[in-house]
Scaffold this active site. Structure first.
Site, PDB file in Angstrom:
ATOM      1  N   ARG A  69      -7.274 -20.744  -2.260  1.00 22.14           N
ATOM      2  CA  ARG A  69      -6.264 -20.529  -1.007  1.00 22.14           C
ATOM      3  C   ARG A  69      -5.032 -21.570  -1.151  1.00 22.14           C
ATOM      4  O   ARG A  69      -5.135 -22.742  -0.990  1.00 22.14           O
ATOM      5  CB  ARG A  69      -6.813 -20.615   0.386  1.00 22.14           C
ATOM      6  CG  ARG A  69      -5.782 -20.464   1.440  1.00 22.14           C
ATOM      7  CD  ARG A  69      -6.557 -20.702   3.034  1.00 22.14           C
ATOM      8  NE  ARG A  69      -5.563 -20.167   3.800  1.00 22.14           N
ATOM      9  CZ  ARG A  69      -4.549 -20.959   4.516  1.00 22.14           C
ATOM     10  NH1 ARG A  69      -4.262 -22.093   3.873  1.00 22.14           N
ATOM     11  NH2 ARG A  69      -3.621 -20.704   5.198  1.00 22.14           N
ATOM     12  N   HIS A  74      -0.606 -21.021  -0.317  1.00 20.30           N
ATOM     13  CA  HIS A  74       0.604 -19.727   0.187  1.00 20.30           C
ATOM     14  C   HIS A  74       1.269 -19.309  -1.303  1.00 20.30           C
ATOM     15  O   HIS A  74       1.660 -18.318  -1.459  1.00 20.30           O
ATOM     16  CB  HIS A  74       1.435 -20.226   1.026  1.00 20.30           C
ATOM     17  CG  HIS A  74       0.956 -20.483   2.304  1.00 20.30           C
ATOM     18  ND1 HIS A  74      -0.108 -21.372   2.804  1.00 20.30           N
ATOM     19  CD2 HIS A  74       1.226 -19.633   3.559  1.00 20.30           C
ATOM     20  CE1 HIS A  74      -0.330 -21.242   4.174  1.00 20.30           C
ATOM     21  NE2 HIS A  74       0.314 -20.248   4.576  1.00 20.30           N
ATOM     22  N   TYR A  94       0.887  -1.335  -0.054  1.00 20.27           N
ATOM     23  CA  TYR A  94      -0.030  -0.011   0.009  1.00 20.27           C
ATOM     24  C   TYR A  94       0.852   1.079   0.088  1.00 20.27           C
ATOM     25  O   TYR A  94       1.927   1.213   0.126  1.00 20.27           O
ATOM     26  CB  TYR A  94      -1.011  -0.107   1.405  1.00 20.27           C
ATOM     27  CG  TYR A  94      -0.421   0.258   2.546  1.00 20.27           C
ATOM     28  CD1 TYR A  94       0.367  -0.520   3.406  1.00 20.27           C
ATOM     29  CD2 TYR A  94      -0.689   1.662   3.173  1.00 20.27           C
ATOM     30  CE1 TYR A  94       1.247  -0.406   4.379  1.00 20.27           C
ATOM     31  CE2 TYR A  94      -0.145   1.858   4.292  1.00 20.27           C
ATOM     32  CZ  TYR A  94       0.934   0.852   5.147  1.00 20.27           C
ATOM     33  OH  TYR A  94       1.376   1.323   6.206  1.00 20.27           O
ATOM     34  N   LEU A 147      11.003   1.704   7.020  1.00 27.79           N
ATOM     35  CA  LEU A 147      10.165   2.048   6.009  1.00 27.79           C
ATOM     36  C   LEU A 147      10.963   3.603   5.547  1.00 27.79           C
ATOM     37  O   LEU A 147      11.041   4.370   6.381  1.00 27.79           O
ATOM     38  CB  LEU A 147       8.558   2.425   6.132  1.00 27.79           C
ATOM     39  CG  LEU A 147       7.991   2.606   4.819  1.00 27.79           C
ATOM     40  CD1 LEU A 147       7.810   1.672   4.097  1.00 27.79           C
ATOM     41  CD2 LEU A 147       6.630   3.760   5.135  1.00 27.79           C
ATOM     42  N   ARG A 151       8.050   4.568  -4.502  1.00 28.16           N
ATOM     43  CA  ARG A 151       8.194   3.736  -3.390  1.00 28.16           C
ATOM     44  C   ARG A 151       7.103   2.635  -3.571  1.00 28.16           C
ATOM     45  O   ARG A 151       7.391   1.472  -3.103  1.00 28.16           O
ATOM     46  CB  ARG A 151       7.784   4.433  -2.085  1.00 28.16           C
ATOM     47  CG  ARG A 151       7.987   3.677  -0.915  1.00 28.16           C
ATOM     48  CD  ARG A 151       7.805   4.236   0.424  1.00 28.16           C
ATOM     49  NE  ARG A 151       6.838   4.788   0.531  1.00 28.16           N
ATOM     50  CZ  ARG A 151       6.327   5.644   1.745  1.00 28.16           C
ATOM     51  NH1 ARG A 151       7.125   5.948   2.524  1.00 28.16           N
ATOM     52  NH2 ARG A 151       5.015   6.224   1.868  1.00 28.16           N
ATOM     53  N   LYS A 210       6.288  -1.561   2.014  1.00 23.75           N
ATOM     54  CA  LYS A 210       5.398  -1.080   2.755  1.00 23.75           C
ATOM     55  C   LYS A 210       4.014  -2.134   2.359  1.00 23.75           C
ATOM     56  O   LYS A 210       3.140  -2.005   1.612  1.00 23.75           O
ATOM     57  CB  LYS A 210       4.691   0.261   2.104  1.00 23.75           C
ATOM     58  CG  LYS A 210       3.899   1.184   2.981  1.00 23.75           C
ATOM     59  CD  LYS A 210       4.013   2.761   2.684  1.00 23.75           C
ATOM     60  CE  LYS A 210       3.046   3.458   3.409  1.00 23.75           C
ATOM     61  NZ  LYS A 210       3.256   3.502   4.739  1.00 23.75           N
TER      62      LYS A 210
END
Ligand code: PDD
Length: 290
Positions: free
Chosen positions: A98, A100, A31, A208, A50, A146
């Site tokens: 589902r 991984h 995000y 970050l 970024r 992020k």
């Protein structure tokens, strides 16, 4: 409130995603948070760079070019009322059975952007400063991404809230012959001031790379504020004359109490006052020049 979801602009109440979305199931996504002042996105290019770094970090192709992102952002800002907004961009690896491991490359990512009113900190808090607590930084080794999987940050930040404070300052514990050192805040970057010098932790995989952090260092450079970017020990954090926190939504704030003890004179100090004022001027100049 109008949001953007996978190519459509919708009222937020009408926006839905699959329960199989990998963001929901695995926190598999990244995000960005971009402040908007007077309807102009602040440091858009840097935020999109970024975002690219985060997407590369999780091996997810960027669903949009810079010009496509810019068009979405401009449109979303226009469709929402506040003059000052913050944009939240969220990209996940899409919805799939589902497992991984990554889904087939044909699974489209989920792209979500929302706008919220930007509420910068109340003048009383700017004047008084805020309190913070410290905690061991127990996050993973890719804090430069992020990532939307924010459970460690959520738990760490709640420690501050439980103590009636604004932030948790994160310290990586000592290992072998290396001292414990400062990384960042649970949702902010942290600067230390000692004897008139502004100290910033080095950007690495453990923090970050804040866009506000960069602006503060540019301001320091441009205005002859003595500064150093280097590893900062926990001892230096506890002996600081001033502590500052920075983020896109909180801009720059003074931490005046840490773990219940005063930081320096227990009020926003001369470095904070100078940087806060220069940051506001910087914002005005940049937004005017566009
Ligand atoms: N977070 N470090 C962490 C862990 C953060 O979550 C943030 C900001 C920062 C500051 O980065 P920037 O100056 O680019 O905002 C540093 C945002 C505001 C959030 O998650 O809401």
């Amino acid at each position: 409130m109008t949001i953007y979801l996978n190519g459509q602009y919708l009222p937020i109440e009408q926006a839905t995603i699959s329960v199989l979305d990998r963001g929901f199931i695995f926190g598999d996504g990244v995000y960005e948070v971009i402040p908007v002042y007077s309807r102009r996105a602040f440091r858009l290019e840097e935020h999109l760079q970024r975002l690219q770094h985060s997407l590369d970090g999780i091996r997810l192709a960027n669903p949009h070019s810079v010009s496509e992102w810019t068009a979405i952002i401009v449109e979303l800002i226009a469709r929402n009322a506040p003059e000052d907004q913050y944009l939240y961009l969220h990209i996940t690896r899409g919805a799939a059975k589902r497992d991984h491991a990554f889904p087939a490359p044909k699974v489209p990512p989920t792209v979500f952007v929302m706008s919220n009113p930007l509420l910068t900190p109340a003048p009383e808090l700017l004047a008084s400063g805020v309190c913070a607590v410290t905690a061991e930084d127990n996050r993973w080794l890719r804090c430069d991404i992020k990532a939307i999987s924010l459970l460690p940050n959520v738990l760490l930040r709640q420690m501050a809230v439980d103590a009636g404070c604004a932030e948790t300052v994160l310290i990586r514990p000592a290992v072998a012959c290396e001292n414990a050192f400062l990384t960042e805040g649970a949702a902010s970057n942290i600067f230390v001031v000692k004897n008139g010098t502004l100290l910033a932790p080095m950007k690495d995989n453990l923090m970050l790379p804040g866009i506000t952090y960069d602006v503060i260092l540019e301001i320091a450079e441009a205005h002859g504020i003595v500064h150093q970017v280097r590893k900062i020990t926990a001892a230096e954090v506890f002996a600081a004359d001033e502590l500052l926190l920075t983020s896109s939504t909180r801009e720059v704030m003074a931490i005046t109490h840490l773990d219940g003890k005063p930081v320096g004179a227990a009020k926003p100090g001369p470095m904070y006052n100078k940087i806060y004022q220069l940051y506001q001027e910087f914002k005005r100049d940049v937004m005017r020049a566009k």
